[in-house]
Scaffold this active site. Structure first.
Site, PDB file in Angstrom:
ATOM      1  N   ARG A   1       0.844  -1.208   0.000  1.00 25.97           N
ATOM      2  CA  ARG A   1       0.000   0.000   0.000  1.00 25.97           C
ATOM      3  C   ARG A   1       0.872   1.248   0.000  1.00 25.97           C
ATOM      4  O   ARG A   1       0.512   2.280   0.545  1.00 25.97           O
ATOM      5  CB  ARG A   1      -0.903   0.009   1.214  1.00 25.97           C
ATOM      6  CG  ARG A   1      -0.131  -0.121   2.515  1.00 25.97           C
ATOM      7  CD  ARG A   1      -0.969   0.366   3.607  1.00 25.97           C
ATOM      8  NE  ARG A   1      -0.360   0.050   4.885  1.00 25.97           N
ATOM      9  CZ  ARG A   1      -0.871   0.430   6.015  1.00 25.97           C
ATOM     10  NH1 ARG A   1      -1.992   1.116   6.017  1.00 25.97           N
ATOM     11  NH2 ARG A   1      -0.291   0.142   7.138  1.00 25.97           N
TER      12      ARG A   1
ATOM     13  N   LYS B   1       2.162   6.231   1.763  1.00 28.58           N
ATOM     14  CA  LYS B   1       1.617   5.060   2.454  1.00 28.58           C
ATOM     15  C   LYS B   1       0.095   5.218   2.418  1.00 28.58           C
ATOM     16  O   LYS B   1      -0.415   6.261   2.833  1.00 28.58           O
ATOM     17  CB  LYS B   1       2.130   5.060   3.889  1.00 28.58           C
ATOM     18  CG  LYS B   1       1.824   3.810   4.677  1.00 28.58           C
ATOM     19  CD  LYS B   1       2.754   3.779   5.872  1.00 28.58           C
ATOM     20  CE  LYS B   1       2.456   2.699   6.854  1.00 28.58           C
ATOM     21  NZ  LYS B   1       3.404   2.733   7.973  1.00 28.58           N
TER      22      LYS B   1
ATOM     23  N   ASP C   1      -6.511  -3.976   1.234  1.00 25.68           N
ATOM     24  CA  ASP C   1      -7.082  -2.883   0.433  1.00 25.68           C
ATOM     25  C   ASP C   1      -6.090  -1.835  -0.067  1.00 25.68           C
ATOM     26  O   ASP C   1      -6.451  -0.975  -0.877  1.00 25.68           O
ATOM     27  CB  ASP C   1      -8.221  -2.201   1.218  1.00 25.68           C
ATOM     28  CG  ASP C   1      -7.716  -1.494   2.478  1.00 25.68           C
ATOM     29  OD1 ASP C   1      -6.504  -1.564   2.755  1.00 25.68           O
ATOM     30  OD2 ASP C   1      -8.548  -0.883   3.165  1.00 25.68           O
ATOM     31  N   GLY C   2      -4.864  -1.878   0.446  1.00 30.02           N
ATOM     32  CA  GLY C   2      -3.872  -0.914  -0.022  1.00 30.02           C
ATOM     33  C   GLY C   2      -4.064   0.492   0.505  1.00 30.02           C
ATOM     34  O   GLY C   2      -3.388   1.424   0.067  1.00 30.02           O
TER      35      GLY C   2
ATOM     36  N   ARG D   1      15.687  -1.981   2.730  1.00 29.81           N
ATOM     37  CA  ARG D   1      15.516  -2.665   4.010  1.00 29.81           C
ATOM     38  C   ARG D   1      16.345  -3.943   4.031  1.00 29.81           C
ATOM     39  O   ARG D   1      16.741  -4.434   2.966  1.00 29.81           O
ATOM     40  CB  ARG D   1      14.041  -3.088   4.178  1.00 29.81           C
ATOM     41  CG  ARG D   1      13.045  -1.999   3.949  1.00 29.81           C
ATOM     42  CD  ARG D   1      11.817  -2.510   3.204  1.00 29.81           C
ATOM     43  NE  ARG D   1      10.967  -1.406   2.781  1.00 29.81           N
ATOM     44  CZ  ARG D   1       9.966  -0.901   3.491  1.00 29.81           C
ATOM     45  NH1 ARG D   1       9.653  -1.466   4.626  1.00 29.81           N
ATOM     46  NH2 ARG D   1       9.281   0.117   3.056  1.00 29.81           N
TER      47      ARG D   1
ATOM     48  N   ASP E   1      11.731  -6.608   7.373  1.00 29.71           N
ATOM     49  CA  ASP E   1      11.325  -5.658   6.327  1.00 29.71           C
ATOM     50  C   ASP E   1      11.120  -4.262   6.900  1.00 29.71           C
ATOM     51  O   ASP E   1      10.901  -3.312   6.146  1.00 29.71           O
ATOM     52  CB  ASP E   1      10.045  -6.131   5.631  1.00 29.71           C
ATOM     53  CG  ASP E   1       8.932  -6.434   6.624  1.00 29.71           C
ATOM     54  OD1 ASP E   1       9.148  -7.283   7.502  1.00 29.71           O
ATOM     55  OD2 ASP E   1       7.862  -5.821   6.527  1.00 29.71           O
ATOM     56  N   ASN E   2      11.173  -4.149   8.217  1.00 31.21           N
ATOM     57  CA  ASN E   2      11.002  -2.841   8.842  1.00 31.21           C
ATOM     58  C   ASN E   2      12.306  -2.327   9.438  1.00 31.21           C
ATOM     59  O   ASN E   2      12.295  -1.448  10.292  1.00 31.21           O
ATOM     60  CB  ASN E   2       9.922  -2.911   9.925  1.00 31.21           C
ATOM     61  CG  ASN E   2       8.531  -3.133   9.334  1.00 31.21           C
ATOM     62  OD1 ASN E   2       8.304  -2.835   8.167  1.00 31.21           O
ATOM     63  ND2 ASN E   2       7.623  -3.651  10.135  1.00 31.21           N
TER      64      ASN E   2
ATOM     65  N   ASP F   1       8.378   2.689   9.628  1.00 31.33           N
ATOM     66  CA  ASP F   1       7.176   1.891   9.794  1.00 31.33           C
ATOM     67  C   ASP F   1       6.581   2.007  11.190  1.00 31.33           C
ATOM     68  O   ASP F   1       6.734   1.145  12.036  1.00 31.33           O
ATOM     69  CB  ASP F   1       7.446   0.430   9.437  1.00 31.33           C
ATOM     70  CG  ASP F   1       6.324  -0.074   8.561  1.00 31.33           C
ATOM     71  OD1 ASP F   1       5.189   0.357   8.790  1.00 31.33           O
ATOM     72  OD2 ASP F   1       6.576  -0.885   7.660  1.00 31.33           O
TER      73      ASP F   1
END
Ligand code: AMP
Ligand code: MG
Length: 470
Positions: free
Chosen positions: A83, A103, A115-116, A174, A240-241, A250
């Site tokens: 997203r 974002k 839903d993004g 990342r 990934d964060n 994030d």
């Protein structure tokens, strides 16, 4: 006017993204613009549409980035921007490139059925907390703007107004970006990414991958030490964060710890406490081990030698972390130089303030030099305070009070205040949000009229829980 974007990442890194665009929304409206940052970056006047990438210069190249990641310890080989979009880069004040990313800009090929989108509450929350982190001197992505979309998004609690966060970052590379290509056995891509990250963030490590790893590890260790010193609980330290630049990224279920308890967890999905306050330094090491694994073939063609090298460097992480933490504690306690007993003095202070408000106890230290009751009143129980005060007095530097007040904030984004400001903002009243932002934007400066941002939560506030599904 449109954002003055470069498309350097996309030019140099084919294969690391998919071309994508912001999903049109009915009524974009700027909820909050970071005017100071716009001025600092020399940005033109930007409409809500321009901010969220609906009006872009013709040569702009927005993309969704690919990455993988370990989430709560389990490996997901393909996460990516579900997203989010990278719109491109702008020039930072020091000449370095800065990413402009969104974002909540709509679904992408990485959305995996979600839903993004983003809801206004979490978008404004990230705005507040990332700006607080920046003002505290902690490396972080920044908020350039929060833009309402004029549409509702569905969340567990029902429909809520949608919004898009416009985020500025040193970059969006990342640990998980390396993992994506390493897991697919695409060593050429891992190397390409390492070379890119080195050129952008660690030019002094050119051609030297172990040095690159060690430099990333050191920055991340310093970052987590800074989190610990202000009581920040990230809440979702998945690989990934964790950025290669060493910035906090994030802001999902994160929150500031108020009463000091090492096991503090806010995130409703962190049932095992994997990402509890006191676990963060351990998770740092775990995440860096996953990063090292992706680089092993670049360290050395001989696998066992590469592993040995990585193991040595990973052992350094705990030492780097401890050094950064203790250096920060010396500032917080007003200690000059470095002495053998400093660790014990800091540890014993933490034992004393267990159960009491972290921020208030540290901030009260400057006043406690002359009047120990200014600290004592905040403690959950008296314990062996006299002995500690004597040791501290003997160890303290001459200008301790001023130094401590520069290291111990008055204002942090306290959970009750954050929730209250967001509730009002969602209902359309930004007054409290602005006041809280004002307080946390100069966190070390006590100001009249802002006292309510520096006190403990009311008794009825209860235990604070945060949610990921933002
Ligand atoms: P996060 O927990 O924010 O780090 O997100 C983990 C992954 O889930 C990333 O790939 C995100 O892009 C994706 N993600 C999170 N929320 C949504 C959403 N509402 N729609 C689509 N993807 C999402
Ligand atoms: Mg993420």
């Amino acid at each position: 006017m449109t954002l003055p974007l470069h498309a350097r990442f996309t030019d140099e890194m084919p294969g690391f993204y998919v071309d994508w665009q912001t999903t049109p929304v009915p009524a974009p409206a700027t909820l909050k613009l970071n005017e100071g940052m716009c001025a600092q970056l020399g940005l033109p006047d930007l409409s809500a549409r321009a901010l969220i990438g609906l009006d872009l210069a013709p040569d702009a190249h927005p993309v969704a980035l690919v990455y993988a990641g370990h989430q709560f310890g389990g490996f997901s080989p393909r996460l990516g921007d579900g997203r989010a979009l990278l719109l491109g880069e702008i020039n930072g004040p020091d000449g370095a490139l800065l990413d402009v990313a969104l974002k909540g800009s709509g679904p992408t090929p990485f959305s995996r059925g979600a839903d993004g989108k983003a809801a206004i509450g979490p978008v404004l929350r990230e705005y507040l907390i990332s700006e607080a982190m920046h003002a505290l001197g902690i490396p972080t992505t920044r908020a350039l703007a929060a833009v309402g979309t004029g549409e509702m998004v569905m969340r567990d609690t029902g429909p809520v107004p949608g919004a898009v966060l416009v985020r500025i970052a040193a970059s969006h590379i990342r640990v998980g970006t390396f993992q994506y290509f390493a897991a697919r056995g695409e060593l050429d891509k891992v190397q390409h990414l390492a070379d890119y990250a080195i050129a952008r963030h660690y030019p002094e490590c050119a051609g030297n991958y172990p040095a690159f790893f060690a430099a990333v590890a050191k920055r991340q260790a310093q970052l987590v030490a800074q989190w610990m010193l202000v009581g920040f609980v990230h809440g979702v330290m998945n690989t990934d964060n964790m950025t290669i630049s060493g910035e906090t990224i994030d802001y999902g279920p994160c929150a500031f710890m108020e009463e000091y308890a090492p096991g503090t967890v806010f995130s409703s999905i962190d049932r095992q406490g994997r990402y509890a306050y006191a676990n963060q330094p351990l998770i740092l090491g775990w995440n860096l081990a996953r990063f090292a694994e992706t680089l092993l073939p670049l360290f050395n063609a001989d696998e066992s030698q590469a592993v040995e090298q990585a193991t040595d460097m990973l052992q350094q992480v705990a030492a780097d972390y401890q050094e950064a933490w203790l250096a920060g504690m010396r500032e917080k306690l007003g200690l000059d130089g470095a002495e053998e007993g400093d660790q014990a003095l800091a540890d014993d202070f933490l034992a004393l303030i267990t159960g009491a408000d972290w921020t208030i106890c540290f901030r009260s230290l400057s006043a406690a030099i002359d009047d120990p009751s200014r600290l004592r009143v905040h403690l959950a129980d008296d314990g062996p305070l006299e002995d500690w005060l004597m040791r501290w007095a003997a160890r303290r530097g001459v200008d301790a009070a001023e130094r401590m007040d520069r290291a111990n904030p008055v204002y942090i984004p306290r959970n009750e205040r954050v929730e209250s400001a967001l509730t009002a903002a969602i209902a359309g009243d930004m007054t409290e949000f602005e006041e809280l932002l004002q307080a946390i934007s100069a966190p070390y400066e006590a100001r009249k009229g802002l006292e309510r941002f520096a006190i403990q939560a009311s008794a009825g506030f209860g235990q604070y829980r945060t949610f990921c599904g933002t």
